[in-house]
Scaffold this active site. Structure first.
Site, PDB file in Angstrom:
ATOM      1  N   CYS A  18       4.671  -1.305   2.127  1.00  0.00           N
ATOM      2  CA  CYS A  18       3.499  -1.623   1.337  1.00  0.00           C
ATOM      3  C   CYS A  18       2.055  -1.166   2.249  1.00  0.00           C
ATOM      4  O   CYS A  18       2.063  -2.038   3.175  1.00  0.00           O
ATOM      5  CB  CYS A  18       3.368  -3.171   0.831  1.00  0.00           C
ATOM      6  SG  CYS A  18       2.123  -3.646   0.379  1.00  0.00           S
ATOM      7  N   CYS A  43      -0.439  -3.828   2.667  1.00  0.00           N
ATOM      8  CA  CYS A  43       0.086  -4.956   3.245  1.00  0.00           C
ATOM      9  C   CYS A  43      -0.112  -4.914   4.944  1.00  0.00           C
ATOM     10  O   CYS A  43      -0.486  -5.653   5.592  1.00  0.00           O
ATOM     11  CB  CYS A  43       1.511  -5.336   3.185  1.00  0.00           C
ATOM     12  SG  CYS A  43       2.117  -5.862   1.466  1.00  0.00           S
TER      13      CYS A  43
END
Length: 103
Positions: free
Chosen positions: A31, A34
């Site tokens: 991600c 993230c």
């Protein structure tokens, strides 16, 4: 306070039974947002001692992600006294995390 990794094995002890609030960053290695969130959470963890900061990999701990309704990542949940007391979804600034934590 140092950032800790939480898993299904230590989640109850580290998060639900914590005597101080805990910010849990639900994330995954693939991600992009993230990976952008991680240094912000890490920096804040070095500045704030009244909150425990934790990361939970949703791929390795899918049951917990499902249990807490995590549909998008990053999702940041604040736990106080074993219950979710606040949440934010998506990339957050340090200032918005401070607000989420009531700092």
């Amino acid at each position: 306070m140092a950032l800790i990794e939480v898993t299904e094995q230590n989640f109850e002890q580290e998060v639900l039974k914590s005597d101080i609030p805990v910010l849990v960053d639900f994330w995954a290695t693939w991600c992009g947002p993230c990976r952008m969130q991680a240094p912000i959470v890490d920096e804040l963890s070095g500045e704030v001692s009244s909150v425990k900061f934790a990361k939970l990999d949703v791929d390795a701990n899918g049951r917990l992600a499902q249990q807490y309704g995590v549909m998008n990542i990053p999702t940041l949940l604040v736990f106080k006294e074993g219950k979710v007391a606040g949440s934010a979804v998506g990339l957050q600034s340090k200032e918005s995390l401070r607000e989420l934590l009531g700092l």
